[in-house]
Design an enzyme around this catalytic site. Structure first.
Site, PDB file in Angstrom:
ATOM      1  N   CYS A 101       0.846  -1.199   0.000  1.00 32.11           N
ATOM      2  CA  CYS A 101       0.000   0.000   0.000  1.00 32.11           C
ATOM      3  C   CYS A 101       0.883   1.252   0.000  1.00 32.11           C
ATOM      4  O   CYS A 101       1.858   1.328   0.756  1.00 32.11           O
ATOM      5  CB  CYS A 101      -0.889  -0.004   1.242  1.00 32.11           C
ATOM      6  SG  CYS A 101      -1.862   1.508   1.374  1.00 32.11           S
ATOM      7  N   GLU A 131       3.715  -6.344   8.209  1.00 34.14           N
ATOM      8  CA  GLU A 131       4.021  -4.921   7.970  1.00 34.14           C
ATOM      9  C   GLU A 131       5.192  -4.473   8.844  1.00 34.14           C
ATOM     10  O   GLU A 131       6.072  -3.719   8.385  1.00 34.14           O
ATOM     11  CB  GLU A 131       2.790  -4.046   8.255  1.00 34.14           C
ATOM     12  CG  GLU A 131       3.075  -2.569   7.957  1.00 34.14           C
ATOM     13  CD  GLU A 131       1.899  -1.650   8.249  1.00 34.14           C
ATOM     14  OE1 GLU A 131       0.732  -2.097   8.190  1.00 34.14           O
ATOM     15  OE2 GLU A 131       2.160  -0.473   8.547  1.00 34.14           O
ATOM     16  N   THR A 170       0.584   0.938  10.358  1.00 33.35           N
ATOM     17  CA  THR A 170      -0.559   1.750   9.900  1.00 33.35           C
ATOM     18  C   THR A 170      -1.899   1.317  10.492  1.00 33.35           C
ATOM     19  O   THR A 170      -2.892   2.014  10.337  1.00 33.35           O
ATOM     20  CB  THR A 170      -0.688   1.668   8.369  1.00 33.35           C
ATOM     21  OG1 THR A 170      -0.837   0.289   8.011  1.00 33.35           O
ATOM     22  CG2 THR A 170       0.519   2.272   7.673  1.00 33.35           C
ATOM     23  N   SER A 229      -4.736  -7.259  11.482  1.00 31.75           N
ATOM     24  CA  SER A 229      -4.474  -6.351  12.599  1.00 31.75           C
ATOM     25  C   SER A 229      -5.567  -5.291  12.717  1.00 31.75           C
ATOM     26  O   SER A 229      -6.122  -5.067  13.791  1.00 31.75           O
ATOM     27  CB  SER A 229      -3.106  -5.688  12.402  1.00 31.75           C
ATOM     28  OG  SER A 229      -2.921  -4.645  13.316  1.00 31.75           O
ATOM     29  N   ASN A 230      -5.909  -4.649  11.610  1.00 34.73           N
ATOM     30  CA  ASN A 230      -6.891  -3.557  11.702  1.00 34.73           C
ATOM     31  C   ASN A 230      -8.257  -4.078  12.136  1.00 34.73           C
ATOM     32  O   ASN A 230      -8.973  -3.392  12.871  1.00 34.73           O
ATOM     33  CB  ASN A 230      -6.947  -2.771  10.384  1.00 34.73           C
ATOM     34  CG  ASN A 230      -7.779  -3.449   9.332  1.00 34.73           C
ATOM     35  OD1 ASN A 230      -8.989  -3.258   9.278  1.00 34.73           O
ATOM     36  ND2 ASN A 230      -7.157  -4.278   8.507  1.00 34.73           N
TER      37      ASN A 230
HETATM   38  O1  0CG Z   1      -4.635  -5.054   9.179  1.00 36.06           O
HETATM   39  P1  0CG Z   1      -3.524  -5.804   8.575  1.00 36.06           P
HETATM   40  O2  0CG Z   1      -2.277  -4.998   8.454  1.00 36.06           O
HETATM   41  O3  0CG Z   1      -3.243  -7.098   9.291  1.00 36.06           O
HETATM   42  O4  0CG Z   1      -3.881  -6.157   7.069  1.00 36.06           O
HETATM   43  P2  0CG Z   1      -5.209  -6.528   6.306  1.00 36.06           P
HETATM   44  O5  0CG Z   1      -4.800  -7.329   5.119  1.00 36.06           O
HETATM   45  O6  0CG Z   1      -6.213  -7.145   7.197  1.00 36.06           O
HETATM   46  O7  0CG Z   1      -5.849  -5.155   5.825  1.00 36.06           O
HETATM   47  C1  0CG Z   1      -5.259  -4.090   5.231  1.00 36.06           C
HETATM   48  C2  0CG Z   1      -4.077  -4.357   4.455  1.00 36.06           C
HETATM   49  C3  0CG Z   1      -3.091  -4.575   3.829  1.00 36.06           C
HETATM   50 FE1  SF4 Z   2      -3.225   0.971   3.144  1.00 38.81          FE
HETATM   51 FE2  SF4 Z   2      -4.444   1.538   5.441  1.00 38.81          FE
HETATM   52 FE3  SF4 Z   2      -5.523  -0.138   3.772  1.00 38.81          FE
HETATM   53 FE4  SF4 Z   2      -3.321  -0.847   5.078  1.00 38.81          FE
HETATM   54  S1  SF4 Z   2      -5.347  -0.454   5.966  1.00 38.81           S
HETATM   55  S2  SF4 Z   2      -3.766  -1.201   2.931  1.00 38.81           S
HETATM   56  S3  SF4 Z   2      -2.259   1.147   5.143  1.00 38.81           S
HETATM   57  S4  SF4 Z   2      -5.156   2.054   3.373  1.00 38.81           S
END
Ligand code: 0CG
Ligand code: SF4
Length: 316
Positions: A101, A131, A170, A229-230
């Site tokens: 990204c 990441e 992020t 993670s998010n």
């Molecule tokens: O949230 P993380 O970084 O684990 O990744 P996910 O693939 O769930 O979502 C956004 C990206 C890349």
């Molecule tokens: Fe990019 Fe944020 Fe999506 Fe990760 S969660 S891929 S940093 S826009």
């Protein structure tokens, strides 16, 4: 039998972010351009449904470059990769496309820029997450130190407290990160860093929407994967904001119906890697058991879009 009434607060924004959208497109376009198989290093985004769908279309998912042949294209996942990965692909003269990204690449560049100015980097992130491995891997061993918690800040052993900068993953909890940054600034007053942190707009907005919903809902369902993670942060944010029950579900089949007995207000959201189709599946499952009233709770509007790399925009 009459169904019990339930108000469903649907988070907006939820689900796919611009980085995920771009990464999935990159794999699809690469298969179109070069034919199958196209190799993908690590899950392109952390979602089994997305990965299975792309596998069906001709993608082969591997964890390491050593699992790829020299003569097929390889895509690097949206989470980013250590510098050694494109270096190795170049050495092997492989065709590769980096689906990192752009908001993660921005953090990579920040870390490099600070390092070029003689600063050691402290990264706020989760150990073992791709990441974090990718961002730390932009610089030689020892140049980036990891802290995960406020407690870690007290013990991190730096080279020179006057020559430090911080970067972050992020997809962290916005609230936890405020505390960790404050602890860093208290211990190392000279530390440099971004204005706030490097948490992306999508992570921030999804957490905000969950907080707004938690004021009305006793329960929260977050559509997302255990390694996302998010998505996991959204479950935590909901609990902390007052939802007495907050669950991560990959599919409707994961819903724990007993835990929802007596609930009259429920929130539904989705992590940045979870397709809307799975949100619809969850809503349909709720509809079967409850007399549902749906209210969308919109706390932000998003219009971010990222272009795919030029090599894929060129014909043939
Ligand atoms: O949230 P993380 O970084 O684990 O990744 P996910 O693939 O769930 O979502 C956004 C990206 C890349
Ligand atoms: Fe990019 Fe944020 Fe999506 Fe990760 S969660 S891929 S940093 S826009």
């Amino acid at each position: 039998m009459t169904k019990p009434p339930l108000t469903l607060y649907l988070a907006a924004p939820r689900g796919f972010c611009a980085g995920v959208d771009r990464a999935i497109k990159i794999v699809e376009m690469a298969i179109e351009k070069w034919g199958a198989p196209v190799y993908v290093r690590h899950e392109i985004v952390h979602n089994k449904y997305v990965v299975d769908d792309l596998r069906e279309k001709g993608a082969v998912f591997v964890e390491e470059l050593t699992d790829c042949p020299d003569d097929r294209p390889v895509i690097f996942s949206a989470h980013g990769v250590p510098k050694s990965v494109p270096e190795e692909a170049t050495r092997r003269q492989m065709v590769f496309v980096d689906a990192t990204c752009p908001l993660v690449s921005k953090v990579h560049i920040e870390a490099e820029r600070h390092s070029a100015q003689g600063l050691q980097i402290i990264m706020i992130g989760h150990a073992g997450h791709p990441e974090t491995i990718g961002t730390m891997g932009q610089l030689p061993e020892g140049e980036v130190l990891l802290v995960e918690t406020v407690e870690d800040v007290a013990t991190v052993a730096v080279r020179d407290p006057e020559k430090l900068a911080f970067v972050t993953q992020t997809t962290l909890s916005v609230d936890d990160t405020i505390d960790i940054v404050a602890a860093l600034q208290a211990r190392f007053p000279a530390i440099r860093g971004p204005h706030k942190e490097d948490i992306c707009y999508a992570t921030t907005n999804r957490q905000e929407a969950v907080k707004a919903i938690a004021a009305h809902a006793q329960a929260m369902l977050v559509v997302g994967a255990p390694n996302s993670s998010n998505s996991r942060r959204l479950v935590e944010v909901a609990s902390r904001a007052g939802c007495s029950y907050s669950q991560l579900v990959q599919r409707a089949g994961d819903i724990d119906w007993r835990a929802l007995e007596g609930v009259t207000g429920i929130g539904v959201t989705a992590g940045a890697s979870a397709p809307e189709l799975l949100v619809e599946e969850v809503i349909d499952a709720l509809k079967e058991r409850f007399d549902l009233t749906i209210e969308e709770v919109e706390t932000a509007q998003e219009n971010v879009e990222f272009k795919v790399p030029r090599v894929l925009r060129q014909a043939g």
